[in-house]
Design an enzyme around this catalytic site. Structure first.
Site, PDB file in Angstrom:
ATOM      1  NE  ARG A 106      -2.058  -2.169   2.690  1.00  0.00           N
ATOM      2  CZ  ARG A 106      -2.208  -3.396   2.194  1.00  0.00           C
ATOM      3  NH1 ARG A 106      -3.165  -3.667   1.354  1.00  0.00           N
ATOM      4  NH2 ARG A 106      -1.416  -4.370   2.566  1.00  0.00           N
ATOM      5  CB  THR A 107       3.410   2.587   2.309  1.00  0.00           C
ATOM      6  OG1 THR A 107       2.633   2.221   3.441  1.00  0.00           O
ATOM      7  CG2 THR A 107       4.057   3.947   2.546  1.00  0.00           C
ATOM      8  CE  LYS A 129      27.579  -3.658  -5.848  1.00  0.00           C
ATOM      9  NZ  LYS A 129      28.079  -2.599  -6.734  1.00  0.00           N
ATOM     10  NE  ARG A 176       6.837   0.547   5.218  1.00  0.00           N
ATOM     11  CZ  ARG A 176       5.600   0.082   5.144  1.00  0.00           C
ATOM     12  NH1 ARG A 176       5.392  -1.177   4.835  1.00  0.00           N
ATOM     13  NH2 ARG A 176       4.577   0.870   5.378  1.00  0.00           N
ATOM     14  CG  HIS A 183       2.919   4.014   8.501  1.00  0.00           C
ATOM     15  ND1 HIS A 183       3.131   4.879   7.445  1.00  0.00           N
ATOM     16  CD2 HIS A 183       2.580   2.822   7.940  1.00  0.00           C
ATOM     17  CE1 HIS A 183       2.918   4.234   6.314  1.00  0.00           C
ATOM     18  NE2 HIS A 183       2.594   2.994   6.588  1.00  0.00           N
TER      19      HIS A 183
END
Lengths: 305, 305, 305
Positions: free
Chosen positions: A55-56, A84, A105, A133
């Site tokens: 969703r986000t 890496k 996120r 959030h």
């Protein structure tokens, strides 16, 4: 609005007035989307997702593209130089040069705040560990505002895991900016973080701890959350908790006629699909409203940056 | 055309007339691509790929972008909330709010049909398990039409795994809409699904089971398919089958001068790279024609939606 | 310029004059980006990354989008038909039909050259094994040009792993096109490839092997590279080497006042974060300059293709 160029790390980075104005813009975007097409033409949003999301990420991308802008980034660390051994700090300082704003996120609390310290472009928190959030809270409030007409005076019951759900923290802090809000907390022991609880009380929210049945009976808005297996200590604890606060259709008989059921999604057993056919089930509409809300946010933050 | 807003789950969702018109649009798009640039400006296609893909995903994305539209989505479940246990149904019901149409590839038969039941936006099947792959069949037919001038009266040999190849199912059903089509089936025991076979016969297709050599000698179009290791019961079966219907350059000596060799790709041992230098080898051109065909489809389905 | 439609597999595919003109275009793009927005409208760049990348992929994508063009592709083989065993050759021959140019990163030396043989569209090497990384060398030279005013006469020290770093090969070949360049090589036994060394000497570069301290003291530009664990023979060798040429802040006391420290990034222990606060630290600016340089390259190669 004065959101231009600002970071959005916590929902408290916005005032109530700014939220209200954001929602008015979002409403216009729902009504006349073509008026805004092209308003972020040539602009680039970086989406840096160190944790899974549907969703986000997709709603931010859709929002940016609906405004005529574009997106670069990644949806998992697979395929990036983080493989890496590159640090989070080096990654964000690099990507800063490729974009006009970034959404992050990350599984670690404080990741977005750390990025905001390091880079000049606006940083939007797309979820940092179990902490916050903020754009989900904007979507939650906007959904209530759209369906109920106002946020002042609302009675919201929060169900299930209030301890690990960053969406709950941001939502409680967001609701605290409004008048006469009442919170009903119904949890099998996964209680609201003390700093969030105290902030809400300090700002005048009435908070009550209740059982599931009472919550269903009293609430205007039922906010259900997923018991997050990945944040619990043991599988045993998960199994014990997952059904305890399951929103069975049978207990919804006691609910108000104008009940609104929200869920930040994804859901598991706590919200059975049988509930989907109830008039009160508004969680897919809530998910869809993520686009106009994030369009409004990107528009206000990125215009003229 | 009346494709506007419609789902394309099976190739049989289109009539012959609609296919013919689609091909005329695709031809115009090849000839005058700039006439169509911008025709889907501001529109978003969601690409939901629950299974790997190169051609289908990238050619849909290129098609959408050639029309001035944009894309959101994922190329594997990695990095999405499906990792947190979200259901297919919840995923498509959520993404519906972020797009104007969606393409779905999924390992389960019927996945696209299920999505089409759940959402309002048009759903295009990008391959569902071993059942169908309608846009591949459109590309196959279009390639034959472009190279041969017409589809009526064509003699097509289908080689190798006719049981697990969704492209074969869709192609046979598509060819059944045309007149005087002859099918030569050459398979080491991996036979066409009975419902597809029967539908073809019912619609007047002449079907004959032949050996590899006879197929090569008789056919105007040789349609080679990959023996799909991932859909066979054992590694032993795979090893036995993979070379049995290998299209060795030596047996191509017997072929017609105007032979067209097609393959939906990816290929393995069944189509040796030595064949690439033959005039008959048209499978890369076939892959490239995926763009104008999918441009035409998106244009017809998404305009004014 | 005559870059239109050409492949860029090695930095030596461009002449000095072409590099100079490219840099002038990049400078204009930094100063007046909006003059160029839309210049690649409707064009598609394919980004085929068979190895992880952050900077190269995201800066190419940002560059293309800043010019109004768009991108299709993949950031890892996960989610592509390479998972079903498709060959590199078939992948590039397929994707050719979906784009106007392609950037390829691949673990095998010669991969981009192989692609350039197979396809008609321009191929840009985004790094092939330990061999070359021409666009990184363009960014390196451009950074020196921007910060120092010219490249002729520059004294560059190359530190650490000169054997496995494709960026070093391309940079040395690039510097060899300029006048009066002096190279100081400081390595714990991971020496420059002999063909690169010999080419540089043949073209008139003065090359000297020095210790770390002397390199720091003498150089105008310190070019630090990562010891690439993934390309070394043993973990033991990695552990021995990783700290040997660490650029400790203390040894920077001996450096010139106008020193420029560059690093292609990602970095590990060889470049401690304490160095970031030094005026000489220019590696993030270098990373950011990747966008105007790649904008200029795409503009010159793809215009009118």
């Amino acid at each position: 609005m004065k959101l231009r160029g600002r970071d959005v790390v916590s929902i408290t980075d916005l005032s109530r007035e700014e939220l209200d104005e954001l929602f008015r813009t979002a409403r216009l975007m729902e009504e006349r989307p073509s008026d805004y097409y092209g308003s972020l033409k040539g602009r680039i949003l970086a989406v840096l997702f160190f944790e899974p999301s549907t969703r986000t990420r997709l709603s931010f991308e859709a929002a940016m593209k609906r405004l005529g802008g574009d997106v670069v980034g990644f949806s998992s660390v697979e395929g990036t130089s983080l493989m890496k051994g590159e640090s989070f700090e080096d990654t964000v300082r690099t990507v800063e040069g490729y974009c006009d704003a970034m959404v992050i996120r990350h599984p670690a609390e404080g990741a977005a705040a750390r990025a905001a310290e390091l880079v000049e472009v606006p940083v939007i928190n797309g979820g940092d560990g179990a902490r916050e959030h903020p754009t989900q809270a904007m979507v939650d409030l906007y959904t209530i505002w759209r369906l109920r007409g106002s946020i002042d005076g609302v009675k919201v019951a929060l169900l299930a895991d209030l301890q690990h759900a960053r969406t709950v923290n941001s939502l409680v802090l967001a609701l605290s900016m409004y008048r006469d809000v009442k919170l009903l907390l119904a949890t099998p022991g996964l209680r609201l973080r003390s700093e969030v609880y105290e902030e809400a009380v300090k700002r005048g929210v009435k908070v009550e701890e209740v059982g599931l049945k009472e919550a269903v009976k009293e609430a205007e808005v039922l906010y259900v959350t997923r018991v997050q297996r990945e944040r619990l200590k043991s599988e045993e604890e998960y199994l014990r908790l997952k059904d305890a606060y399951r929103l069975d259709p049978s207990i919804l008989k006691e609910a108000r006629g104008d009940l609104i059921i929200l869920h930040p999604l994804p859901r598991r057993e706590e919200l059975p699909i049988e509930v989907d056919s109830f008039k009160a089930a508004k969680y897919f509409q809530q998910a869809h409203l993520g686009v106009p809300v994030r369009m409004a946010l990107l528009y206000e933050v990125m215009r003229g940056v």
